[in-house]
Scaffold this motif. Structure first.
Motif, PDB file in Angstrom:
ATOM      1  N   UNK A  17       4.175  -1.604  15.451  1.00 32.47           N
ATOM      2  CA  UNK A  17       3.269  -0.462  15.231  1.00 32.47           C
ATOM      3  C   UNK A  17       2.347  -0.274  16.427  1.00 32.47           C
ATOM      4  N   UNK A  23       4.568 -10.106   9.336  1.00 34.16           N
ATOM      5  CA  UNK A  23       3.413  -9.210   9.469  1.00 34.16           C
ATOM      6  C   UNK A  23       3.110  -8.963  10.945  1.00 34.16           C
ATOM      7  N   UNK A  61       5.859   6.664   9.786  1.00 37.28           N
ATOM      8  CA  UNK A  61       5.034   6.314  10.940  1.00 37.28           C
ATOM      9  C   UNK A  61       3.912   7.354  11.111  1.00 37.28           C
ATOM     10  N   UNK A  84      10.505   2.662  14.906  1.00 36.14           N
ATOM     11  CA  UNK A  84       9.647   2.693  16.101  1.00 36.14           C
ATOM     12  C   UNK A  84      10.519   2.921  17.339  1.00 36.14           C
ATOM     13  N   UNK A 134      -4.886   0.932   5.238  1.00 37.04           N
ATOM     14  CA  UNK A 134      -4.309   1.867   6.198  1.00 37.04           C
ATOM     15  C   UNK A 134      -5.097   3.177   6.164  1.00 37.04           C
ATOM     16  N   UNK A 143      13.603  -9.624   1.121  1.00 39.46           N
ATOM     17  CA  UNK A 143      14.232 -10.789   1.699  1.00 39.46           C
ATOM     18  C   UNK A 143      13.249 -11.848   2.163  1.00 39.46           C
ATOM     19  N   UNK A 167      15.565 -10.802  10.483  1.00 43.91           N
ATOM     20  CA  UNK A 167      16.277 -11.172   9.259  1.00 43.91           C
ATOM     21  C   UNK A 167      15.889 -10.328   8.042  1.00 43.91           C
ATOM     22  N   UNK A 168      14.733  -9.685   8.081  1.00 41.33           N
ATOM     23  CA  UNK A 168      14.265  -8.939   6.904  1.00 41.33           C
ATOM     24  C   UNK A 168      14.705  -7.483   7.050  1.00 41.33           C
ATOM     25  N   UNK A 169      15.499  -7.022   6.092  1.00 40.63           N
ATOM     26  CA  UNK A 169      16.101  -5.695   6.179  1.00 40.63           C
ATOM     27  C   UNK A 169      15.056  -4.587   6.306  1.00 40.63           C
ATOM     28  N   UNK A 170      14.027  -4.650   5.468  1.00 41.16           N
ATOM     29  CA  UNK A 170      13.011  -3.582   5.488  1.00 41.16           C
ATOM     30  C   UNK A 170      12.292  -3.546   6.835  1.00 41.16           C
ATOM     31  N   UNK A 171      11.993  -4.712   7.376  1.00 34.66           N
ATOM     32  CA  UNK A 171      11.309  -4.760   8.664  1.00 34.66           C
ATOM     33  C   UNK A 171      12.232  -4.293   9.779  1.00 34.66           C
ATOM     34  N   UNK A 174      14.410  -1.992   9.457  1.00 38.49           N
ATOM     35  CA  UNK A 174      14.322  -0.519   9.363  1.00 38.49           C
ATOM     36  C   UNK A 174      13.063  -0.016  10.069  1.00 38.49           C
ATOM     37  N   UNK A 175      11.966  -0.742   9.875  1.00 40.80           N
ATOM     38  CA  UNK A 175      10.700  -0.299  10.470  1.00 40.80           C
ATOM     39  C   UNK A 175      10.746  -0.424  11.995  1.00 40.80           C
ATOM     40  N   UNK A 188       3.852  -2.313   2.935  1.00 42.06           N
ATOM     41  CA  UNK A 188       5.280  -2.582   2.807  1.00 42.06           C
ATOM     42  C   UNK A 188       5.652  -4.060   2.927  1.00 42.06           C
ATOM     43  N   UNK A 189       4.944  -4.766   3.783  1.00 44.38           N
ATOM     44  CA  UNK A 189       5.307  -6.171   4.007  1.00 44.38           C
ATOM     45  C   UNK A 189       5.123  -7.028   2.745  1.00 44.38           C
ATOM     46  N   UNK A 206       5.705  -6.869  12.642  1.00 41.11           N
ATOM     47  CA  UNK A 206       5.462  -5.495  12.196  1.00 41.11           C
ATOM     48  C   UNK A 206       4.291  -4.881  12.956  1.00 41.11           C
ATOM     49  N   UNK A 234       4.274   1.493  18.966  1.00 41.71           N
ATOM     50  CA  UNK A 234       4.400   2.912  18.613  1.00 41.71           C
ATOM     51  C   UNK A 234       3.146   3.666  19.049  1.00 41.71           C
ATOM     52  N   UNK A 270      -1.783 -10.787   8.200  1.00 43.21           N
ATOM     53  CA  UNK A 270      -2.302  -9.424   8.099  1.00 43.21           C
ATOM     54  C   UNK A 270      -3.389  -9.189   9.154  1.00 43.21           C
ATOM     55  N   UNK A 294      11.426   6.506  17.467  1.00 45.71           N
ATOM     56  CA  UNK A 294      10.264   7.296  17.866  1.00 45.71           C
ATOM     57  C   UNK A 294      10.043   7.205  19.378  1.00 45.71           C
ATOM     58  N   UNK A 308      -2.578   7.608  10.126  1.00 47.41           N
ATOM     59  CA  UNK A 308      -2.053   6.241  10.197  1.00 47.41           C
ATOM     60  C   UNK A 308      -0.705   6.262   9.506  1.00 47.41           C
ATOM     61  N   UNK A 348      -6.536  10.068   3.457  1.00 48.69           N
ATOM     62  CA  UNK A 348      -7.008   8.976   4.310  1.00 48.69           C
ATOM     63  C   UNK A 348      -8.065   9.471   5.293  1.00 48.69           C
ATOM     64  N   UNK A 356       8.703  -6.939   0.740  1.00 53.90           N
ATOM     65  CA  UNK A 356      10.006  -7.215   1.350  1.00 53.90           C
ATOM     66  C   UNK A 356      10.860  -8.052   0.424  1.00 53.90           C
TER      67      UNK A 356
END
Lengths: 261, 166
Positions: free
Chosen positions: A220, A213, B133, A253, A141, B16, A242-246, A248-249, B10-11, A216, A223, A178, A256, B69, B65, B14
């Protein structure tokens, strides 16, 4: 003259050599000769920058001075033309063009002509090669990758043809998660107004991909595109995620894009 | 007990993600590959118990960076180090924020099994991942520069110019 502006009454469909050992072309915006290059310069792209096109109205022919025949072989010439080759483009020696011919006229090539047919560009293959090479890259990143640079070039050069190929690989084919994510983030960032709608739709479709991925990367990319019309697609994706963290992501977005309404 | 923070993807973390092929007491490989060591050491930053300095640390990390990003990070309890028997060294960090650099910690003498033990312990703990973000990163960098925390002269030029042009 390099950098000179053509007179108002110049017929841009005509062209003429400014001297031996030179060739010319014009950029997408007309009405000026932006540069010429010496025949022994092997890097017209670097000499003249991006967005080089054959002179319009010449039925896919790029005329070059006969001096270019030496020391270049056909492979070199094909290489020189790669950056601006259109499918079916022909390289024709100026010697083969009858005097006073305009681009709108047909002319017969003599049997001794060095005209070469540039093979059609297989954009799908170029995209596949880029994705294949991406397996050897480490993505970080905040750093531009060779893969994303190549995708930007392909999208700018071939527009929807490149995007169709990318869409095919990501949404209908097998692609590493990825790599697909990086591709989608790049698609959202590339500045290419002509393909905006195609890119938006591609990203929205990818929100339903079975790879987290890629979902996600699609978010992005949206965004980066910064288009509030994508909020509906994001909301549907959030409900199904189904994935909680995703989830949230995706919400981040969505929030935003709401600020951009 | 303070926390430790580091940039990640992050991925790869995860909770879950379901791997039906994973056997009992095993961990997936992705988190391991997201903590690349250099000279058998890993760089982390110390975050206070109340996380009051978290924003400043992430801003400083984002400022290293090449271009703006998103920034994904992992936050975990320092206790994981002692459980995994990981040695540490307080060394200065290398961000454009001098104060943040004083909160830098190197996890050193990392063997393969110690790294595995550390990641296993992190995954078993109440670790947290989060994302800023790109729009948030740009905003935080701008504020950091205005507040005099982030030294523009120590930022990568492209990043600096992108933030200054906002």
């Amino acid at each position: 003259m390099i950098g000179s502006t053509l007179p108002e009454d110049t017929n841009l469909d005509n062209f003429a050599p400014t001297g031996e050992g030179q060739w010319w072309w014009r950029k997408r915006t007309p009405a000026s000769v932006l540069s010429t290059a010496q025949a022994d310069t092997a890097e017209p792209r670097s000499a003249l920058g991006d967005e080089l096109l054959p002179v319009r109205g010449c039925r896919g022919a790029l005329v070059y001075s006969t001096v270019l025949q030496e020391p270049y072989n056909p492979t070199s010439l094909a290489g020189l033309s790669r950056e601006w080759a259109q499918p079916g483009l022909r390289l024709i020696s100026l010697d083969d063009v009858p005097a006073a011919t305009t681009c709108r006229e047909e002319f017969s090539l003599p049997s001794s002509s060095t005209a070469m047919q540039i093979p059609p560009i297989d954009v799908t293959r170029l995209v596949e090669v880029a994705f294949s090479a991406a397996h050897y890259e480490v993505f970080r990143d905040g750093e531009e990758s060779e893969f994303s640079r190549e995708l930007v070039h392909l999208v700018r050069r071939y527009g929807s043809s490149a995007l169709d190929a990318i869409d095919g690989l990501i949404n209908f084919g097998e692609v590493d998660g990825e790599i697909g994510s990086v591709a989608l983030r790049t698609i959202g960032r590339v500045e290419h107004p002509a393909s905006y709608t195609v890119r938006l739709r591609l990203l929205e479709r990818a929100l339903a991909h079975n790879s987290s991925w890629i979902r996600d990367g699609a978010a992005l990319g949206l965004a980066s595109l910064g288009d509030p019309t994508a909020i509906g697609s994001l909301q549907r994706a959030i409900v199904q995620e189904p994935i909680e963290e995703l989830r949230q992501d995706l919400k981040a977005v969505e929030e935003y894009l709401e600020t951009l309404r | 007990m303070p926390f430790l923070v580091r940039g990640i993807k992050r991925r790869k973390w995860d909770r879950q993600s379901v791997y039906p092929w994973l056997e009992k007491d095993e961990i997936p490989a992705d988190p391991l590959t997201d903590l690349p060591t250099s000279d058998n050491a890993l760089s982390v930053y110390i975050v206070e118990d109340d996380k009051s300095n978290l924003d400043r640390v992430i801003t400083a990390l984002a400022a290293t960076r090449e271009r703006p990003d998103k920034y994904d990070y992992l936050l975990f309890d320092e206790r994981a180090l002692s459980i995994a028997n990981v040695k540490t060294e307080l060394t200065r960090g290398n961000t454009p924020d001098d104060l943040v650099n004083s909160w830098h910690l190197d996890l050193v003498e990392l063997s393969g099994s110690k790294l595995l033990a550390l990641v296993t312990e992190i995954l078993r703990s109440d670790y947290r991942t989060a994302r800023w973000l790109e729009s948030v990163v740009k905003d935080k960098l701008q504020r950091g520069m205005k507040a005099g925390h982030v030294d523009p002269g120590k930022m990568p030029p492209k990043l600096r110019d992108a933030v200054l042009s906002l």
